[in-house]
Design a protein around this motif. Structure first.
Motif, PDB file in Angstrom:
ATOM      1  N   THR A 108       0.848  -1.191   0.000  1.00 15.19           N
ATOM      2  CA  THR A 108       0.000   0.000   0.000  1.00 15.19           C
ATOM      3  C   THR A 108       0.883   1.240   0.000  1.00 15.19           C
ATOM      4  N   GLN A 117      -4.230  -7.503  -5.522  1.00 13.75           N
ATOM      5  CA  GLN A 117      -4.730  -7.961  -4.227  1.00 13.75           C
ATOM      6  C   GLN A 117      -6.096  -7.329  -3.920  1.00 13.75           C
ATOM      7  N   ARG A 151      -3.760 -14.886   0.511  1.00 15.53           N
ATOM      8  CA  ARG A 151      -2.725 -14.484   1.471  1.00 15.53           C
ATOM      9  C   ARG A 151      -3.253 -14.622   2.898  1.00 15.53           C
ATOM     10  N   GLY A 154      10.509 -10.114   6.277  1.00 10.50           N
ATOM     11  CA  GLY A 154      11.847 -10.057   6.855  1.00 10.50           C
ATOM     12  C   GLY A 154      12.898 -10.843   6.102  1.00 10.50           C
ATOM     13  N   ARG A 192       9.605  -4.254   1.818  1.00 13.71           N
ATOM     14  CA  ARG A 192      10.306  -2.994   2.053  1.00 13.71           C
ATOM     15  C   ARG A 192      11.537  -2.809   1.168  1.00 13.71           C
TER      16      ARG A 192
HETATM   17  C1  LIG Z   1       4.491   0.214   3.116  1.00 11.33           C
HETATM   18  C2  LIG Z   1       3.884  -1.149   3.272  1.00 11.33           C
HETATM   19  C3  LIG Z   1       2.648  -1.416   2.722  1.00 11.33           C
HETATM   20  C4  LIG Z   1       2.089  -2.690   2.805  1.00 11.33           C
HETATM   21  N1  LIG Z   1       0.902  -2.947   2.189  1.00 11.33           N
HETATM   22  C5  LIG Z   1       0.408  -4.210   2.151  1.00 11.33           C
HETATM   23  C6  LIG Z   1      -0.746  -4.526   1.394  1.00 11.33           C
HETATM   24  O1  LIG Z   1      -1.332  -3.681   0.687  1.00 11.33           O
HETATM   25  N2  LIG Z   1      -1.189  -5.808   1.440  1.00 11.33           N
HETATM   26  C7  LIG Z   1      -0.563  -6.787   2.185  1.00 11.33           C
HETATM   27  O2  LIG Z   1      -1.006  -7.940   2.191  1.00 11.33           O
HETATM   28  N3  LIG Z   1       0.551  -6.510   2.862  1.00 11.33           N
HETATM   29  C8  LIG Z   1       1.058  -5.266   2.863  1.00 11.33           C
HETATM   30  N4  LIG Z   1       2.239  -5.013   3.527  1.00 11.33           N
HETATM   31  C9  LIG Z   1       3.019  -6.148   4.049  1.00 11.33           C
HETATM   32  C10 LIG Z   1       4.042  -6.576   2.982  1.00 11.33           C
HETATM   33  O3  LIG Z   1       3.403  -7.159   1.865  1.00 11.33           O
HETATM   34  C11 LIG Z   1       5.040  -7.608   3.548  1.00 11.33           C
HETATM   35  O4  LIG Z   1       4.362  -8.761   3.946  1.00 11.33           O
HETATM   36  C12 LIG Z   1       5.803  -7.030   4.737  1.00 11.33           C
HETATM   37  O5  LIG Z   1       6.338  -5.751   4.420  1.00 11.33           O
HETATM   38  C13 LIG Z   1       6.948  -7.941   5.154  1.00 11.33           C
HETATM   39  O6  LIG Z   1       7.869  -8.102   4.095  1.00 11.33           O
HETATM   40  P1  LIG Z   1       9.299  -7.326   4.084  1.00 11.33           P
HETATM   41  O7  LIG Z   1       9.979  -7.695   5.375  1.00 11.33           O
HETATM   42  O8  LIG Z   1       9.989  -7.866   2.869  1.00 11.33           O
HETATM   43  O9  LIG Z   1       9.001  -5.877   4.008  1.00 11.33           O
HETATM   44  C14 LIG Z   1       2.777  -3.727   3.494  1.00 11.33           C
HETATM   45  C15 LIG Z   1       4.027  -3.442   4.079  1.00 11.33           C
HETATM   46  C16 LIG Z   1       4.588  -2.174   3.969  1.00 11.33           C
HETATM   47  C17 LIG Z   1       5.949  -1.931   4.549  1.00 11.33           C
END
Ligand SMILES: Cc1cc2nc3c(=O)[nH]c(=O)nc-3n(C[C@H](O)[C@H](O)[C@H](O)COP(=O)(O)O)c2cc1C
Length: 375
Positions: A27, A102, A233, A307, A329
């Motif tokens: 998002t 999604q 998911r 992570g 991220r």
């Molecule tokens: C800025 C931001 C927006 C996110 N938006 C969504 C989203 O729209 N839908 C969702 O299922 N997860 C969302 N997440 C979770 C991410 O898809 C992901 O699962 C989470 O960041 C962990 O992965 P990472 O450690 O690689 O960042 C969001 C995370 C962040 C940081």
């Protein structure tokens, strides 16, 4: 036999992915206003992150106006939104990428200021999010969550229909598939978890009843797309947005066993260590691993997120814990993430302040590795 690794091909439904590095749904709150349609800046952002045969899961998009809980989030229920998404899809396809959307409804993670007519947000039961968590109103005021209005049994079919029409709109926009957002404390997870679902009808009580809404939404979306183009998911052990099940094992075991025979494109887990990553800098250790616990019962493709670094992702795939890894991220700040991980190039750190809302800064202005090389 060669073990699969991050850069081995993978079949997902009818698609032959060239690698296993997926862009997680993110998002970013940068849609056009007031239409909440994607705009050219959004197409540029996704195109920057597209690779030939690489899967992008586009950000959560409400399937109906009551499904919003944040400003500037793109929807998937109006003609303007379908047309805006088509530009995004075309830009990703032009680079050979595969893109799913999604599908979202936030349930109680909303505020009356987002609701058509200013009514209370709807949820399985009238259970508010704890007051230590804050939300933003449509005009940007920080406040506590309200107590949602419990959906009448007769209204639930309408909510399932909203997911069906969102799925139809995604098809019209040219997406390659859709992912149902059953994670992070939003409406589907509110039905799944016992403390947010106090219903006494066929959608509450037993595990089987609490899983019913997820299954009916999934079946409705499959009726539009075919199962091989639909992913789900889930965030077992997650605690985002005030969610959390005391004993997730029986609940998620049942849900997975119900989803298995549908032969979905994939199941997508969020690792609990990063639950809440959207809001804060978290990476809890010493929590159970969703992929390790549930892989043995998942039939079909399993994507894991949360992570991961390149090394942890390689290990997870080599050990067979997951088939593909979604990155959130670090995909924000590294538009060429697949190439950087493949080549071992250093990663650009992300700036959390520009995650949500705004324009190009922190969105389309992160350079590729090549652009950073001194001339
Ligand atoms: C800025 C931001 C927006 C996110 N938006 C969504 C989203 O729209 N839908 C969702 O299922 N997860 C969302 N997440 C979770 C991410 O898809 C992901 O699962 C989470 O960041 C962990 O992965 P990472 O450690 O690689 O960042 C969001 C995370 C962040 C940081």
């Amino acid at each position: 036999m060669n073990h699969p690794h991050l850069f081995s091909p993978l079949e997902v439904g009818p698609y032959q992915l060239a690698h296993r590095l997926v862009m997680a749904p993110l998002t970013r709150m940068r849609a056009a206003r007031p239409s909440l349609a994607p705009r050219p800046l959004n197409a540029e952002y996704y195109a920057q992150r597209a690779t030939p045969g690489g899967l992008i899961i586009a950000e959560a998009s409400p399937v109906i106006a009551s499904g919003f809980g944040s400003p500037g989030v793109p929807g998937i229920y109006s003609q303007a939104q379908v047309e805006g998404w088509r530009e995004v899809v075309d830009a990703v396809h032009a680079k050979g990428g595969v893109i799913f959307l999604q599908l979202w409804h936030v349930g109680r993670v909303s505020h009356s200021s987002f609701q058509p007519g200013g009514g209370l947000p709807v949820a399985p039961s009238a259970v508010p999010i704890p007051t230590d968590l804050k939300t933003m109103t449509a005009d940007g005021r920080v406040t506590t969550y309200e107590t949602p209005r419990a959906l009448r049994t007769s209204e639930i079919a309408g909510l399932i229909e909203a997911f069906r029409s969102g799925a139809r709109n995604a098809l019209a926009a040219g997406f390659d598939g859709v992912e149902i957002h059953g994670a992070n404390g939003y409406v589907i997870e509110q039905f799944l978890h016992s403390h947010t679902n106090l219903r006494t009808d066929q959608y509450g009580g037993s595990i089987e009843n609490r899983v019913r809404f997820l299954m009916e939404v999934t079946e409705a979306v499959i009726a539009v797309w075919g199962a091989e183009r639909v992913g789900v998911r889930l965030s077992p052990y997650g605690i985002a947005n005030g969610s959390g099940e005391a004993d997730p094992m029986p609940l998620y075991t049942h849900a997975i066993e119900r989803l298995n025979p549908l032969h979905l494109a994939y199941l997508h887990f969020i690792e609990p260590r990063s639950s809440g990553a959207g809001r804060a800098e978290v990476n809890w250790q010493n929590v159970p691993s969703a992929m390790v616990l549930f892989r043995p019962i998942v039939k079909g493709v399993l994507i894991s997120a949360g992570g991961f670094t390149g090394d942890i992702a390689e290990a997870a795939i080599a050990e067979g814990h997951a088939d593909a890894i979604a990155f959130g991220r670090i995909f924000i700040s590294n538009p060429d993430l697949p190439r950087r991980l493949q080549q071992g190039f250093p990663l650009t750190p992300y700036n959390r302040k520009t995650f949500y809302g705004g324009e190009a800064e922190g969105y389309t202005d992160y350079p590729t590795h090549d652009a950073m090389e001194p001339a």
